[in-house]
Design a protein around this motif. Structure first.
Motif, PDB file in Angstrom:
ATOM      1  N   THR A 141       3.217  11.694  -0.116  1.00  0.00           N
ATOM      2  CA  THR A 141       2.640  10.431  -0.576  1.00  0.00           C
ATOM      3  C   THR A 141       3.726   9.648  -1.293  1.00  0.00           C
ATOM      4  O   THR A 141       4.328  10.146  -2.235  1.00  0.00           O
ATOM      5  CB  THR A 141       1.456  10.671  -1.540  1.00  0.00           C
ATOM      6  N   LEU A 142       3.963   8.429  -0.818  1.00  0.00           N
ATOM      7  CA  LEU A 142       4.953   7.547  -1.427  1.00  0.00           C
ATOM      8  C   LEU A 142       4.216   6.368  -2.046  1.00  0.00           C
ATOM      9  O   LEU A 142       3.509   5.626  -1.360  1.00  0.00           O
ATOM     10  CB  LEU A 142       5.956   7.051  -0.382  1.00  0.00           C
ATOM     11  N   THR A 145       0.833  -1.196   0.000  1.00  0.00           N
ATOM     12  CA  THR A 145       0.000   0.000   0.000  1.00  0.00           C
ATOM     13  C   THR A 145       0.868   1.246   0.000  1.00  0.00           C
ATOM     14  O   THR A 145       2.040   1.206   0.374  1.00  0.00           O
ATOM     15  CB  THR A 145      -0.911   0.030   1.238  1.00  0.00           C
ATOM     16  N   LYS A 146       0.272   2.352  -0.396  1.00  0.00           N
ATOM     17  CA  LYS A 146       1.029   3.606  -0.408  1.00  0.00           C
ATOM     18  C   LYS A 146       1.125   4.168   1.009  1.00  0.00           C
ATOM     19  O   LYS A 146       0.313   3.853   1.879  1.00  0.00           O
ATOM     20  CB  LYS A 146       0.380   4.616  -1.345  1.00  0.00           C
ATOM     21  N   LEU A 147       2.121   4.964   1.233  1.00  0.00           N
ATOM     22  CA  LEU A 147       2.314   5.657   2.497  1.00  0.00           C
ATOM     23  C   LEU A 147       1.911   7.100   2.282  1.00  0.00           C
ATOM     24  O   LEU A 147       2.440   7.769   1.382  1.00  0.00           O
ATOM     25  CB  LEU A 147       3.777   5.566   2.941  1.00  0.00           C
ATOM     26  N   GLU A 148       0.996   7.590   3.104  1.00  0.00           N
ATOM     27  CA  GLU A 148       0.511   8.958   2.929  1.00  0.00           C
ATOM     28  C   GLU A 148       0.536   9.690   4.260  1.00  0.00           C
ATOM     29  O   GLU A 148       0.093   9.171   5.280  1.00  0.00           O
ATOM     30  CB  GLU A 148      -0.912   8.937   2.372  1.00  0.00           C
ATOM     31  N   ILE A 149       1.078  10.891   4.233  1.00  0.00           N
ATOM     32  CA  ILE A 149       1.115  11.779   5.391  1.00  0.00           C
ATOM     33  C   ILE A 149       0.422  13.069   4.979  1.00  0.00           C
ATOM     34  O   ILE A 149       0.721  13.620   3.923  1.00  0.00           O
ATOM     35  CB  ILE A 149       2.574  12.076   5.818  1.00  0.00           C
ATOM     36  N   PRO A 177       3.748   2.682  -3.928  1.00  0.00           N
ATOM     37  CA  PRO A 177       4.412   1.374  -3.827  1.00  0.00           C
ATOM     38  C   PRO A 177       5.419   1.165  -4.960  1.00  0.00           C
ATOM     39  O   PRO A 177       5.225   1.647  -6.072  1.00  0.00           O
ATOM     40  CB  PRO A 177       3.260   0.379  -3.958  1.00  0.00           C
ATOM     41  N   MET A 225       8.137   8.508  10.645  1.00  0.00           N
ATOM     42  CA  MET A 225       7.643   7.456   9.762  1.00  0.00           C
ATOM     43  C   MET A 225       7.980   6.067  10.304  1.00  0.00           C
ATOM     44  O   MET A 225       7.222   5.116  10.108  1.00  0.00           O
ATOM     45  CB  MET A 225       8.212   7.642   8.357  1.00  0.00           C
TER      46      MET A 225
END
Length: 66
Positions: A27-28, A2-6, A30, A51
């Motif tokens: 937003t990072l 899944t994507k990483l979102e802050i 995958p 993170m």
């Protein structure tokens, strides 16, 4: 994966101090290659520690921006 979102992340090293990070959005995707760079003291290591889940367990306060 899944994507990483802050979104709207604020962080300070105590309630008396000003924010080290203010209104951070990231937003990072995958399977992507990402580079985090900036001048010394700009909060790169602090963001990576957030993170990784090291903060606020050891230090600091996290708040969400407006």
């Amino acid at each position: 994966m899944t994507k990483l979102e802050i979104r709207k992340l604020n962080f300070s090293y105590g309630s008396k101090n000003s924010d080290i990070l203010r209104d951070v959005a990231l937003t990072l995707a995958p399977n992507s290659f990402n580079l985090l760079y900036g001048p010394s003291g700009s909060g790169k290591s602090t963001l990576l520690k957030l993170m990784a889940g090291l903060y606020p367990n050891f230090s600091g306060d996290i708040t969400q921006g407006d």
